[in-house]
Write a protein that holds these residues in place. Structure first.
Motif, PDB file in Angstrom:
ATOM      1  N   ALA A 180      -8.230  -2.885   2.818  1.00 28.92           N
ATOM      2  CA  ALA A 180      -8.493  -1.455   2.671  1.00 28.92           C
ATOM      3  C   ALA A 180      -9.891  -1.097   3.162  1.00 28.92           C
ATOM      4  CB  ALA A 180      -8.326  -1.053   1.207  1.00 28.92           C
ATOM      5  N   PHE A 239       0.833  -1.195   0.000  1.00 21.82           N
ATOM      6  CA  PHE A 239       0.000   0.000   0.000  1.00 21.82           C
ATOM      7  C   PHE A 239       0.872   1.251   0.000  1.00 21.82           C
ATOM      8  CE2 PHE A 239      -2.910  -3.153   1.719  1.00 21.82           C
ATOM      9  CZ  PHE A 239      -4.118  -2.814   1.130  1.00 21.82           C
ATOM     10  N   SER A 279      -3.720   5.032   4.443  1.00 19.52           N
ATOM     11  CA  SER A 279      -3.064   4.206   3.428  1.00 19.52           C
ATOM     12  C   SER A 279      -1.816   3.509   3.962  1.00 19.52           C
ATOM     13  CB  SER A 279      -2.675   5.070   2.222  1.00 19.52           C
ATOM     14  OG  SER A 279      -1.654   5.989   2.563  1.00 19.52           O
ATOM     15  N   LEU A 333      -9.620   3.681  -3.515  1.00 18.13           N
ATOM     16  CA  LEU A 333      -8.486   2.767  -3.655  1.00 18.13           C
ATOM     17  C   LEU A 333      -8.247   2.447  -5.120  1.00 18.13           C
ATOM     18  CD1 LEU A 333      -6.415   0.716  -2.392  1.00 18.13           C
ATOM     19  CD2 LEU A 333      -8.302  -0.944  -2.401  1.00 18.13           C
TER      20      LEU A 333
END
Length: 221
Positions: free
Chosen positions: A141, A104, A111, A149
């Motif tokens: 996420a 990520f 994040s 995303l």
């Protein structure tokens, strides 16, 4: 009358009709308002009017046509991306085991998730392994309250499936989960990238696979 065999044409039926009418109007307007004008001036005026007419037609909305934007489409500039995730998978056909990798990144605090490094067994294909990696990234996420995303993968076949909201019998449950969790996001996009741009996620996936394959073999010694 036009001299020298000059001709005027347009690319559509509406343009042809208007061009002829516009020519007559332009000719009459110029003649009645201010004396004599050349054929070139009249033709130029009619062409300008025809172009304006065609541009107007292009701006008229067509009834019954609507535009919808799916949450899985590429994000627009008005919606900032909270996080991106490079994902990849490494699959061992002999053992049916795969390693999953995900990294990520992004400026949003949410994040800063730990990297994905896990393994799965009973995996029947490399495509299934890639889908498992995407599902894991999307779920992580979603549970971290990331609202926008972008998933980056070097599996073109999988990205085409996801962009088309399609499925395959062998991947039904995995893709169902991905589509289900997409409702947790304001924007969720899937993008293909070349393998060379995904080497970090590839290394993580291969490392996860090596641990999964080596550790059972050591346990059996």
């Amino acid at each position: 009358m036009l001299s020298g065999g000059e001709s005027v044409g347009t690319s559509s039926d509406d343009g042809d009709t208007f061009s002829f009418e516009s020519f007559n109007l332009a000719r009459n307007k110029l003649c009645f308002e201010d004396g004599t004008f050349s054929a070139i001036e009249i033709v130029t005026k009619s062409i300008c009017d025809a172009r304006e007419w065609q541009e107007t037609l292009q701006l008229v909305p067509v009834a019954g046509l609507t535009t919808t934007i799916s949450s899985r489409q590429a994000p627009t500039p008005q919606v900032p991306i909270d996080a991106t995730c490079h994902v990849d998978a490494a699959w061992d056909a002999t053992s049916g085991t795969c390693g999953l990798g995900g990294l990520f990144s992004g400026s949003h605090p949410a994040s800063r998730l730990p990297q994905i490094s896990e393994s799965r067994t009973l995996v029947s294909s490399a495509l299934m392994a890639e889908a498992l990696a995407v599902r894991l990234a999307v779920m992580n996420a979603a549970f971290s309250n990331i609202k926008s995303l972008m998933i980056l993968s070097d599996s073109l076949s999988l990205i085409k499936l996801l962009k088309g909201n399609e499925s395959r019998p062998a991947l039904f449950g995995i893709l169902f989960d991905i589509y289900h969790f997409s409702s947790y996001f304001d924007v969720l996009s899937f993008c293909f990238i070349p393998r060379l741009q995904n080497f970090e996620a590839d290394l993580v996936a291969k490392l996860a696979l090596s641990h999964a394959v080596v550790i059972p073999s050591l346990a059996g010694v």
